[in-house]
Design an enzyme around this catalytic site. Structure first.
Site, mmCIF file in Angstrom:
data_model
loop_
_atom_site.group_PDB
_atom_site.id
_atom_site.type_symbol
_atom_site.label_atom_id
_atom_site.label_comp_id
_atom_site.label_asym_id
_atom_site.label_seq_id
_atom_site.Cartn_x
_atom_site.Cartn_y
_atom_site.Cartn_z
ATOM 1 N N ALA A 34 0.781 -1.250 -0.054
ATOM 2 C CA ALA A 34 -0.057 0.091 -0.069
ATOM 3 C C ALA A 34 0.922 1.520 0.007
ATOM 4 O O ALA A 34 0.459 2.197 -0.493
ATOM 5 C CB ALA A 34 -0.872 -0.037 1.329
ATOM 6 N N GLY A 37 2.002 1.505 -3.527
ATOM 7 C CA GLY A 37 0.841 1.847 -4.288
ATOM 8 C C GLY A 37 0.175 3.021 -4.161
ATOM 9 O O GLY A 37 -0.384 3.653 -5.300
ATOM 10 N N ASP A 38 0.320 3.863 -3.125
ATOM 11 C CA ASP A 38 -0.086 5.221 -2.839
ATOM 12 C C ASP A 38 0.590 6.110 -3.916
ATOM 13 O O ASP A 38 -0.148 6.977 -4.474
ATOM 14 C CB ASP A 38 0.240 5.540 -1.448
ATOM 15 C CG ASP A 38 -0.043 6.861 -1.154
ATOM 16 O OD1 ASP A 38 -1.296 7.255 -1.286
ATOM 17 O OD2 ASP A 38 0.741 7.648 -0.530
ATOM 18 N N ALA A 39 1.917 5.888 -3.768
ATOM 19 C CA ALA A 39 2.720 6.602 -4.958
ATOM 20 C C ALA A 39 2.431 6.313 -6.099
ATOM 21 O O ALA A 39 2.183 7.434 -6.894
ATOM 22 C CB ALA A 39 4.125 6.520 -4.420
ATOM 23 N N GLU A 42 -1.102 7.969 -7.101
ATOM 24 C CA GLU A 42 -1.100 9.131 -7.265
ATOM 25 C C GLU A 42 -0.259 9.696 -8.653
ATOM 26 O O GLU A 42 -0.515 10.721 -9.120
ATOM 27 C CB GLU A 42 -0.458 9.871 -6.117
ATOM 28 C CG GLU A 42 -0.462 11.380 -6.172
ATOM 29 C CD GLU A 42 -0.742 12.261 -4.685
ATOM 30 O OE1 GLU A 42 -0.657 13.393 -4.889
ATOM 31 O OE2 GLU A 42 -1.023 11.506 -3.868
#
Length: 150
Positions: A34, A37-39, A42
């Protein structure tokens, strides 16, 4: 260098997935997936916004927040769920059930868990090198906008 006809971008990844030699992607914790995955999510959102519009940075930021908030990611995950393979659904379950700490004050705890699950899946697909699948799913974030704007 060959161009990616779908995006008009060079075919090779600028930031290629890199894992520790002794840790296959299946062994990474959901929180680590995660985190990456967040980066990745975005960056995809920002790229799509930049490609679609010529805007000032503040306008881009405002537009991006419609996609990267916990509530928006939870809503998108609900759209993805019927399309997920068994393997992808398992990654989502692992991400949703992971202990990721306290959600931000402005986020609903359930939305936050689902956003973490979405980011976990994005990180997983990124590290597996499944770029086409990742882009197929991310396209769904923009389909409502296209229908609304027509």
């Amino acid at each position: 260098m060959t161009a990616n006809p779908k995006r008009g971008m060079p075919g090779a990844a600028v930031i290629a997935p890199e894992l520790p030699k002794d840790a296959p992607v299946e062994m990474l914790s959901p929180i680590v997936l995660a985190y990456a995955g967040d980066a990745v999510f975005e960056l995809y959102i920002r790229q799509r916004l930049i490609a679609a519009f010529t805007r000032k940075p503040m306008d881009l930021h405002r537009a991006a927040t419609r996609y990267v908030s916990a509530a928006a990611q939870a809503k998108l995950l609900r759209r993805w769920q019927p399309l997920l393979t068994e393997e992808e659904a398992d990654v989502v379950r692992r991400g949703r059930n992971a202990k990721s700490g306290q959600p931000p004050r402005n986020a609903d705890p359930e939305d936050y868990r689902h956003a973490t699950a979405l980011e976990c899946l994005v990180g997983y697909l990124y590290y597996k090198g499944l770029r086409d699948r990742l882009e197929q799913l991310i396209d769904l974030a923009f389909t409502d906008d296209q229908k609304t704007n027509e």
